[in-house]
Design an enzyme around this catalytic site. Structure first.
Site, PDB file in Angstrom:
ATOM      1  N   CYS A  29       0.801  -1.252   0.261  1.00 60.23           N
ATOM      2  CA  CYS A  29       0.028   0.050  -0.094  1.00 60.23           C
ATOM      3  C   CYS A  29       0.825   1.275   0.134  1.00 60.23           C
ATOM      4  O   CYS A  29       0.200   2.459   0.094  1.00 60.23           O
ATOM      5  CB  CYS A  29      -0.928   0.127   1.078  1.00 60.23           C
ATOM      6  SG  CYS A  29      -0.354   0.050   2.792  1.00 60.23           S
ATOM      7  N   HIS A  30       2.163   1.356   0.214  1.00 60.43           N
ATOM      8  CA  HIS A  30       2.935   2.237   0.127  1.00 60.43           C
ATOM      9  C   HIS A  30       4.072   2.267  -0.777  1.00 60.43           C
ATOM     10  O   HIS A  30       5.194   1.746  -0.264  1.00 60.43           O
ATOM     11  CB  HIS A  30       3.259   2.556   1.677  1.00 60.43           C
ATOM     12  CG  HIS A  30       4.254   3.871   1.874  1.00 60.43           C
ATOM     13  ND1 HIS A  30       5.254   4.026   1.824  1.00 60.43           N
ATOM     14  CD2 HIS A  30       3.790   5.119   2.289  1.00 60.43           C
ATOM     15  CE1 HIS A  30       5.864   5.245   2.097  1.00 60.43           C
ATOM     16  NE2 HIS A  30       4.730   5.712   2.395  1.00 60.43           N
ATOM     17  N   PHE A  31       4.022   2.280  -1.867  1.00 58.13           N
ATOM     18  CA  PHE A  31       3.133   2.882  -2.656  1.00 58.13           C
ATOM     19  C   PHE A  31       2.756   1.937  -3.806  1.00 58.13           C
ATOM     20  O   PHE A  31       3.738   1.270  -4.052  1.00 58.13           O
ATOM     21  CB  PHE A  31       3.733   4.402  -3.428  1.00 58.13           C
ATOM     22  CG  PHE A  31       3.888   5.247  -2.553  1.00 58.13           C
ATOM     23  CD1 PHE A  31       2.977   6.114  -2.009  1.00 58.13           C
ATOM     24  CD2 PHE A  31       5.179   5.676  -1.982  1.00 58.13           C
ATOM     25  CE1 PHE A  31       3.323   7.286  -1.022  1.00 58.13           C
ATOM     26  CE2 PHE A  31       5.492   6.523  -1.164  1.00 58.13           C
ATOM     27  CZ  PHE A  31       4.433   7.389  -0.692  1.00 58.13           C
TER      28      PHE A  31
END
Length: 171
Positions: free
Chosen positions: A69-71
């Site tokens: 999720c990052h990124f």
């Protein structure tokens, strides 16, 4: 509790469950927020200031939750997780010293990020140098720390502050 000078992942999970230092005392967060796999060295002497030091590690693999999720398309570990790990370790140190209370991060001085943790990395190493501990009505640890990825220093923090509180009602 017998003071050990190294702790395994299972020991750290016991700390996360409140079983290492006793009920109501210092705990590490549970996975996924537990950012340490082992403490390879902890001592109340030595370090940059002669007042104590810790060395801990986190194994990196591409399946760690934050890479998804990052990124998206540019996976990198959030730097704030490395900073949080250093606070986690200062709180652990205070509990290891036998101080009562629940840990809370209270801030830091200068923080620098000058590298990154990618999914291809193998290991993070945290080095914590205790500057001062206060063990009166206020329980406070102040330390400097660094994070290295595969042997290369990438983050530093000065004046990491963590307190232990028998009541957190005023927070």
């Amino acid at each position: 509790m017998t003071k050990q000078h190294a702790y395994t992942r299972e020991d750290l999970l016991r700390c996360a469950r409140g079983e290492l230092f006793g009920p109501g005392n210092a705990q590490l967060p549970a996975p996924n927020m537990l950012m340490v796999d082992r403490i390879t060295h902890i001592s109340d002497v030595g370090g940059k200031y002669g007042k104590g030091e810790m060395v801990a590690e986190l194994d990196i693999n591409p399946d760690l939750w934050f890479f998804a999720c990052h990124f998206e398309g540019d996976p990198v570990m959030p730097g704030c997780l490395g900073l949080d790990a250093m606070w986690q370790l200062v709180g652990f140190y205070l509990g290891w010293q036998g101080n009562p209370g629940r840990g809370r991060a209270l801030g830091s001085g200068e923080v620098k990020f000058f590298g990154q943790v990618l999914p291809t990395a193998k290991k993070l190493t945290y080095n914590i140098h205790i500057k001062r501990t206060i063990s009166r009505s206020l329980i406070l640890g102040i330390a400097d720390g660094t994070v290295s990825v595969d042997g290369r220093e990438i983050y530093s923090a000065e004046g990491l502050r963590v307190g232990l509180f028998t009541s957190t009602d005023s927070f």
